[in-house]
Design an enzyme around this catalytic site. Structure first.
Site, short mmCIF file in Angstrom:
data_model
loop_
_atom_site.label_atom_id
_atom_site.label_comp_id
_atom_site.label_asym_id
_atom_site.label_seq_id
_atom_site.Cartn_x
_atom_site.Cartn_y
_atom_site.Cartn_z
N SER A 10 0.83 -1.22 0.00
CA SER A 10 0.00 0.00 0.00
C SER A 10 0.86 1.27 0.00
O SER A 10 0.51 2.25 -0.66
CB SER A 10 -0.97 0.00 1.18
OG SER A 10 -0.30 0.16 2.41
N GLN A 47 -1.78 8.05 7.51
CA GLN A 47 -0.75 9.09 7.54
C GLN A 47 0.52 8.65 6.82
O GLN A 47 1.21 9.49 6.20
CB GLN A 47 -0.43 9.47 8.99
CG GLN A 47 -1.60 10.09 9.72
CD GLN A 47 -2.21 11.27 8.99
OE1 GLN A 47 -1.51 12.16 8.53
NE2 GLN A 47 -3.52 11.26 8.85
N HIS A 80 8.60 3.81 8.92
CA HIS A 80 8.46 2.99 10.13
C HIS A 80 7.23 3.47 10.90
O HIS A 80 7.05 4.68 11.06
CB HIS A 80 9.72 3.12 10.99
CG HIS A 80 9.67 2.27 12.21
ND1 HIS A 80 9.84 0.90 12.17
CD2 HIS A 80 9.43 2.58 13.52
CE1 HIS A 80 9.73 0.42 13.40
NE2 HIS A 80 9.48 1.41 14.22
N LEU A 118 19.35 -0.60 12.90
CA LEU A 118 17.93 -0.73 12.58
C LEU A 118 17.14 0.51 13.03
O LEU A 118 17.20 0.90 14.20
CB LEU A 118 17.36 -1.98 13.26
CG LEU A 118 15.90 -2.31 12.95
CD1 LEU A 118 15.76 -2.71 11.48
CD2 LEU A 118 15.40 -3.43 13.85
N MET A 129 10.16 -6.60 4.73
CA MET A 129 10.27 -7.20 6.06
C MET A 129 11.53 -8.05 6.26
O MET A 129 11.54 -8.99 7.05
CB MET A 129 9.02 -8.05 6.35
CG MET A 129 7.72 -7.26 6.29
SD MET A 129 7.71 -5.78 7.35
CE MET A 129 7.65 -6.56 8.96
#
Length: 196
Positions: free
Chosen positions: A13, A173, A109, A144, A90
């Site tokens: 998406s 958002q 994120h 990370l 992922m």
């Protein structure tokens, strides 16, 4: 015109939001959508929009991340991207992979970094009693979710929120923030963007 490659693992998406934004006077265009899952729904969506796709299944490589990345990087380099966008990808990338695209790789994120790097961000925010959550676009570095912040959007936590309900509002958002940051980044502006 900047060339953008996008990495996805699922439905894509955020990838859709990015590709749809790169029209008209936008300083970039999508040249590749790649995935670690040949069955990722995002690949079919990208093809439907006329974007080239590639898939390298991570599963046959087991724990050998470097071997997987050696295959994944081939179609990426062939597409000659100026910018690499992670959009729901992922797999944790090795420092060697990240350093090849240093200063040119973005990620989104689902938390207000530096809070809640890694997984299960919404559960952790709710458990901590946060009054707001949100999302962050940042440059990718070997550590990370720790690279320079390029943009954030905030979402209030509502009474009775579940992780799923909060995630759905944050995702709205994400679809606003990521395209806005990419447009600025592709135009040479790395100053952080904060959306309400």
């Amino acid at each position: 015109m900047k060339r953008v490659a996008i990495l996805v693992s699922g439905g894509g998406s955020n990838m859709l939001a990015l590709v749809r934004s790169m029209t008209g006077d936008h300083p970039a265009r999508a040249v590749l959508v790649a995935s670690n899952d040949p069955a990722a729904a995002g690949l079919a969506k990208a093809r439907d929009m006329g974007v080239a796709t590639a898939a390298v299944d991570h599963r046959p490589f087991g724990r050998d991340r470097a071997a997987f990345e050696a295959e994944l990087i081939k179609p990426i380099l062939a597409a000659e991207p100026d910018i690499l966008c992670l959009a729901g990808f992922m797999r944790v990338l090795t420092p060697g992979f990240v350093e090849r695209f240093e200063g040119r790789m973005l990620n989104i994120h689902p938390s207000l970094l530096p809070k809640y790097p890694g997984l299960h961000t919404h559960e952790r925010a709710l458990k901590a009693g946060e009054s707001e959550a949100g999302c962050t676009v940042h440059e990718v570095i070997p550590e990370l979710d720790a690279g320079p912040i390029l943009g954030q959007a905030r979402v209030p936590v509502e009474r009775g929120d579940t992780p799923e309900a909060l995630a759905a509002r944050v995702l709205v958002q994400e679809h606003r923030l990521y395209p806005a940051v990419l447009r600025r980044f592709a135009g040479g502006d790395r100053s952080p963007l904060y959306l309400d």
